[in-house]
Design a protein around this motif. Structure first.
Motif, PDB file in Angstrom:
ATOM      1  N   ALA A  78      -5.001  14.372   6.551  1.00 40.79           N
ATOM      2  CA  ALA A  78      -4.548  13.652   7.753  1.00 40.79           C
ATOM      3  C   ALA A  78      -5.579  12.586   8.077  1.00 40.79           C
ATOM      4  O   ALA A  78      -6.729  12.671   7.657  1.00 40.79           O
ATOM      5  CB  ALA A  78      -4.416  14.631   8.911  1.00 40.79           C
ATOM      6  N   ARG A  79      -5.136  11.589   8.798  1.00 41.06           N
ATOM      7  CA  ARG A  79      -6.073  10.607   9.358  1.00 41.06           C
ATOM      8  C   ARG A  79      -6.207  10.992  10.820  1.00 41.06           C
ATOM      9  O   ARG A  79      -5.270  10.824  11.589  1.00 41.06           O
ATOM     10  CB  ARG A  79      -5.529   9.192   9.199  1.00 41.06           C
ATOM     11  N   SER A  80      -7.361  11.566  11.189  1.00 38.48           N
ATOM     12  CA  SER A  80      -7.492  12.198  12.500  1.00 38.48           C
ATOM     13  C   SER A  80      -8.082  11.269  13.554  1.00 38.48           C
ATOM     14  O   SER A  80      -9.235  10.864  13.462  1.00 38.48           O
ATOM     15  CB  SER A  80      -8.365  13.447  12.375  1.00 38.48           C
ATOM     16  N   ALA A 131     -13.531  10.650  -3.035  1.00 38.03           N
ATOM     17  CA  ALA A 131     -12.189  10.667  -3.634  1.00 38.03           C
ATOM     18  C   ALA A 131     -11.320   9.661  -2.909  1.00 38.03           C
ATOM     19  O   ALA A 131     -11.022   9.820  -1.730  1.00 38.03           O
ATOM     20  CB  ALA A 131     -11.580  12.065  -3.526  1.00 38.03           C
ATOM     21  N   THR A 132     -10.987   8.588  -3.579  1.00 32.37           N
ATOM     22  CA  THR A 132     -10.051   7.581  -3.067  1.00 32.37           C
ATOM     23  C   THR A 132      -9.627   6.695  -4.226  1.00 32.37           C
ATOM     24  O   THR A 132     -10.453   6.370  -5.088  1.00 32.37           O
ATOM     25  CB  THR A 132     -10.653   6.712  -1.944  1.00 32.37           C
ATOM     26  N   ILE A 133      -8.369   6.302  -4.244  1.00 30.36           N
ATOM     27  CA  ILE A 133      -7.907   5.432  -5.339  1.00 30.36           C
ATOM     28  C   ILE A 133      -8.541   4.042  -5.256  1.00 30.36           C
ATOM     29  O   ILE A 133      -8.465   3.271  -6.192  1.00 30.36           O
ATOM     30  CB  ILE A 133      -6.370   5.294  -5.363  1.00 30.36           C
ATOM     31  N   ASP A 134      -9.179   3.722  -4.126  1.00 30.95           N
ATOM     32  CA  ASP A 134      -9.704   2.363  -3.922  1.00 30.95           C
ATOM     33  C   ASP A 134     -11.031   2.100  -4.664  1.00 30.95           C
ATOM     34  O   ASP A 134     -11.420   0.951  -4.817  1.00 30.95           O
ATOM     35  CB  ASP A 134      -9.939   2.098  -2.424  1.00 30.95           C
ATOM     36  N   ASN A 135     -11.736   3.140  -5.057  1.00 30.46           N
ATOM     37  CA  ASN A 135     -13.076   3.036  -5.680  1.00 30.46           C
ATOM     38  C   ASN A 135     -14.041   2.204  -4.825  1.00 30.46           C
ATOM     39  O   ASN A 135     -14.878   1.473  -5.345  1.00 30.46           O
ATOM     40  CB  ASN A 135     -12.992   2.434  -7.092  1.00 30.46           C
ATOM     41  N   VAL A 175      -0.984  -4.585  -5.189  1.00 28.87           N
ATOM     42  CA  VAL A 175      -1.542  -3.251  -5.424  1.00 28.87           C
ATOM     43  C   VAL A 175      -2.417  -2.851  -4.237  1.00 28.87           C
ATOM     44  O   VAL A 175      -2.887  -3.691  -3.472  1.00 28.87           O
ATOM     45  CB  VAL A 175      -2.353  -3.172  -6.748  1.00 28.87           C
ATOM     46  N   MET A 176      -2.634  -1.543  -4.101  1.00 27.07           N
ATOM     47  CA  MET A 176      -3.451  -1.038  -2.997  1.00 27.07           C
ATOM     48  C   MET A 176      -4.933  -1.340  -3.222  1.00 27.07           C
ATOM     49  O   MET A 176      -5.295  -2.028  -4.174  1.00 27.07           O
ATOM     50  CB  MET A 176      -3.225   0.463  -2.835  1.00 27.07           C
ATOM     51  N   GLY A 177      -5.775  -0.795  -2.369  1.00 26.70           N
ATOM     52  CA  GLY A 177      -7.220  -1.007  -2.498  1.00 26.70           C
ATOM     53  C   GLY A 177      -7.899  -1.227  -1.161  1.00 26.70           C
ATOM     54  O   GLY A 177      -9.092  -1.490  -1.107  1.00 26.70           O
ATOM     55  N   ARG A 178      -7.119  -1.200  -0.107  1.00 18.70           N
ATOM     56  CA  ARG A 178      -7.621  -1.467   1.254  1.00 18.70           C
ATOM     57  C   ARG A 178      -8.318  -2.825   1.265  1.00 18.70           C
ATOM     58  O   ARG A 178      -7.682  -3.814   0.908  1.00 18.70           O
ATOM     59  CB  ARG A 178      -8.549  -0.341   1.708  1.00 18.70           C
ATOM     60  N   LYS A 179      -9.638  -2.882   1.596  1.00 23.81           N
ATOM     61  CA  LYS A 179     -10.288  -4.203   1.656  1.00 23.81           C
ATOM     62  C   LYS A 179     -10.973  -4.568   0.345  1.00 23.81           C
ATOM     63  O   LYS A 179     -11.685  -5.568   0.266  1.00 23.81           O
ATOM     64  CB  LYS A 179     -11.319  -4.195   2.781  1.00 23.81           C
ATOM     65  N   ALA A 229      -4.266  -8.121  -4.556  1.00 23.53           N
ATOM     66  CA  ALA A 229      -4.813  -6.949  -3.872  1.00 23.53           C
ATOM     67  C   ALA A 229      -4.311  -6.973  -2.434  1.00 23.53           C
ATOM     68  O   ALA A 229      -4.283  -8.042  -1.816  1.00 23.53           O
ATOM     69  CB  ALA A 229      -6.339  -7.004  -3.891  1.00 23.53           C
ATOM     70  N   GLU A 230      -3.930  -5.813  -1.903  1.00 23.66           N
ATOM     71  CA  GLU A 230      -3.367  -5.808  -0.543  1.00 23.66           C
ATOM     72  C   GLU A 230      -4.332  -6.410   0.481  1.00 23.66           C
ATOM     73  O   GLU A 230      -3.895  -6.993   1.468  1.00 23.66           O
ATOM     74  CB  GLU A 230      -2.952  -4.392  -0.117  1.00 23.66           C
ATOM     75  N   GLY A 231      -5.626  -6.291   0.223  1.00 27.88           N
ATOM     76  CA  GLY A 231      -6.626  -6.834   1.159  1.00 27.88           C
ATOM     77  C   GLY A 231      -6.738  -8.345   1.075  1.00 27.88           C
ATOM     78  O   GLY A 231      -7.444  -8.965   1.876  1.00 27.88           O
ATOM     79  N   GLY A 256       2.753   0.071  -3.637  1.00 29.26           N
ATOM     80  CA  GLY A 256       2.685   1.028  -2.523  1.00 29.26           C
ATOM     81  C   GLY A 256       2.184   2.416  -2.893  1.00 29.26           C
ATOM     82  O   GLY A 256       1.355   2.583  -3.796  1.00 29.26           O
ATOM     83  N   HIS A 257       2.740   3.415  -2.213  1.00 30.66           N
ATOM     84  CA  HIS A 257       2.184   4.764  -2.302  1.00 30.66           C
ATOM     85  C   HIS A 257       2.415   5.451  -3.637  1.00 30.66           C
ATOM     86  O   HIS A 257       1.815   6.497  -3.880  1.00 30.66           O
ATOM     87  CB  HIS A 257       2.721   5.623  -1.149  1.00 30.66           C
ATOM     88  N   LEU A 258       3.255   4.896  -4.489  1.00 29.99           N
ATOM     89  CA  LEU A 258       3.412   5.546  -5.801  1.00 29.99           C
ATOM     90  C   LEU A 258       2.085   5.535  -6.559  1.00 29.99           C
ATOM     91  O   LEU A 258       1.834   6.383  -7.416  1.00 29.99           O
ATOM     92  CB  LEU A 258       4.555   4.916  -6.613  1.00 29.99           C
ATOM     93  N   GLN A 259       1.204   4.581  -6.202  1.00 29.08           N
ATOM     94  CA  GLN A 259      -0.117   4.521  -6.843  1.00 29.08           C
ATOM     95  C   GLN A 259      -0.991   5.722  -6.498  1.00 29.08           C
ATOM     96  O   GLN A 259      -1.989   5.985  -7.146  1.00 29.08           O
ATOM     97  CB  GLN A 259      -0.865   3.248  -6.401  1.00 29.08           C
ATOM     98  N   ARG A 260      -0.647   6.443  -5.454  1.00 26.73           N
ATOM     99  CA  ARG A 260      -1.485   7.578  -5.034  1.00 26.73           C
ATOM    100  C   ARG A 260      -1.030   8.898  -5.651  1.00 26.73           C
ATOM    101  O   ARG A 260      -1.736   9.903  -5.557  1.00 26.73           O
ATOM    102  CB  ARG A 260      -1.450   7.694  -3.499  1.00 26.73           C
ATOM    103  N   GLY A 261       0.184   8.894  -6.264  1.00 24.79           N
ATOM    104  CA  GLY A 261       0.725  10.161  -6.748  1.00 24.79           C
ATOM    105  C   GLY A 261       0.467  10.390  -8.225  1.00 24.79           C
ATOM    106  O   GLY A 261      -0.180   9.591  -8.893  1.00 24.79           O
TER     107      GLY A 261
HETATM  108  O1  F6P Z   1      -7.422   4.445   0.937  1.00 22.02           O
HETATM  109  C1  F6P Z   1      -6.333   4.735   0.137  1.00 22.02           C
HETATM  110  C2  F6P Z   1      -5.149   3.910   0.535  1.00 22.02           C
HETATM  111  O2  F6P Z   1      -4.072   4.227  -0.332  1.00 22.02           O
HETATM  112  C3  F6P Z   1      -5.379   2.398   0.552  1.00 22.02           C
HETATM  113  O3  F6P Z   1      -5.352   1.825  -0.729  1.00 22.02           O
HETATM  114  C4  F6P Z   1      -4.285   1.934   1.461  1.00 22.02           C
HETATM  115  O4  F6P Z   1      -4.638   0.724   2.101  1.00 22.02           O
HETATM  116  C5  F6P Z   1      -4.177   3.052   2.465  1.00 22.02           C
HETATM  117  O5  F6P Z   1      -4.749   4.196   1.851  1.00 22.02           O
HETATM  118  C6  F6P Z   1      -2.777   3.373   2.891  1.00 22.02           C
HETATM  119  O6  F6P Z   1      -2.841   4.333   3.881  1.00 22.02           O
HETATM  120  P1  F6P Z   1      -1.610   5.183   4.428  1.00 22.02           P
HETATM  121  O7  F6P Z   1      -1.374   6.304   3.459  1.00 22.02           O
HETATM  122  O8  F6P Z   1      -2.085   5.683   5.747  1.00 22.02           O
HETATM  123  O9  F6P Z   1      -0.439   4.273   4.496  1.00 22.02           O
END
Ligand code: F6P
Length: 331
Positions: A78-80, A131-135, A175-179, A229-231, A256-261
């Motif tokens: 969760a993001r708390s 642990a994060t896909i963003d490295n 693609v994802m990666g946050r910033k 990159a999304e950032g 999107g989120h398929l990159q996390r699975g």
């Molecule tokens: O930090 C991992 C990440 O997948 C980022 O790449 C992305 O910006 C963010 O989380 C997406 O977050 P949420 O799952 O809250 O949409």
């Protein structure tokens, strides 16, 4: 920071923030390694939020069987928002005491480590596993989940190339990666992208996108892959601009989120297992409030306060090499 003098007997483990493939492998190794070294291990569900609410249960060797190969996190995450206040941190520590938890292993990214540091500052010993896909954890060259996400994105982009080629289009993929641009840069290299747009490099749209694509077209290319990159911006806006300025049909895809699975790769399973055993070693040897890191080919542990001060940038040489491989000069 308060001094720790107590002996560690009971440890809690949680996953927090965005899930990443390999988190299950890390939990499994914390549990099996912890039990091997005589610790009792509690699983804390739903990250810091679950700690706060006492969503805590025993884990044993059996509870982590058949988890290694699975994506996501079976402890959930969760993001708390509630945790991010001094009262929230205090309440979490009180709840840990209810279960006699002496130390907590936190698995996640930057936000997770800041939460862990807040616990440490209030006297709850912690160990962080990246642990994060963003490295994008500054103190570590590698974060669990990155390799799997790279491979997932690469497979998806290879498929997009098939259709871009058939229709002679420009495929713009976000693609994802946050910033951070690690995922974009490395997947772009692996997929032979013509253009890679990352937040670390200022973009000149005409020179870096339009000119590159037109030079490619003029030397015989018929389709183009642009990674954003999304950032650094939006694939949809980029596709529209390319179509209107270059006159080349463009389509946008947000991975999107398929990159996390997905099932973690060998690298993520191994890295997660070894980092988790390093976390257990820290607890066994009384090295508390540490972040596990991968540096210059070795797994080691760093003081959490120092580790969070580190800054990370993308290697300029790697960016330059990506440019050499693109079609712009030598196709
Ligand atoms: O930090 C991992 C990440 O997948 C980022 O790449 C992305 O910006 C963010 O989380 C997406 O977050 P949420 O799952 O809250 O949409």
């Amino acid at each position: 920071m308060k001094q720790q003098h107590q002996t560690i007997r009971n440890i809690g483990v949680l996953t927090s923030g965005g899930d990443a493939p390999g988190m299950n492998a890390a939990i499994r190794a914390v549990v099996r390694g912890g039990i091997h070294d005589g610790f009792h291990v509690y699983g804390i569900r739903r990250g810091f939020h679950g700690l706060w609410r006492g969503d805590i249960d025993d884990l044993n060797g059996q509870s982590v069987s058949e988890r290694l190969q699975r994506g996501g996190t079976f402890l959930m995450t969760a993001r708390s928002a509630t945790f991010n206040s001094p009262e929230g941190v205090q309440k979490a520590i009180e709840m840990a005491k209810v279960f006699n938890i002496d130390a907590i292993v936190t698995i996640g990214g930057d936000g997770t480590f800041r939460g862990a540091r807040d616990l440490a500052r209030q006297g709850m010993p912690v160990i962080g596993i990246p642990a994060t896909i963003d490295n994008d954890i500054a103190c570590s060259d590698y974060t669990i989940g990155y390799d799997t996400a790279l491979n997932t994105a690469m497979e998806a982009i290879d498929k997009l190339r098939d259709t871009a080629m058939s229709h002679e289009r420009c495929s713009v993929i976000e693609v994802m990666g946050r910033k951070a641009g690690y995922l974009a840069l490395n997947v772009g290299i692996a997929c032979g992208a013509e253009v890679i747009v990352i937040p670390e490099v200022e973009l000149n749209f005409e020179r870096d996108v339009i000119k590159v694509i037109l030079q490619g077209r003029n030397s015989g290319k018929h389709h183009y892959i642009v990674i954003v990159a999304e950032g650094a911006g939006s694939a949809s806006e980029m596709a529209q601009k390319i179509e209107s300025v270059a006159g080349i049909e463009a389509r946008a895809t947000i991975l999107g989120h398929l990159q996390r699975g997905g099932s973690p790769t060998n690298r993520d399973r191994t890295m997660a297992s070894m980092m988790a055993l390093q976390a257990i070693e820290c607890l066994r040897e009384g090295r508390l409030n540490r972040i596990i890191a991968y540096k210059n080919g070795s797994i080691l542990d760093l003081d959490i306060e120092e580790a969070l001060k580190a800054e990370k940038t993308i290697d300029a040489a790697e960016i330059a090499r990506a440019g050499i491989l693109s079609a712009r000069r030598n196709f």
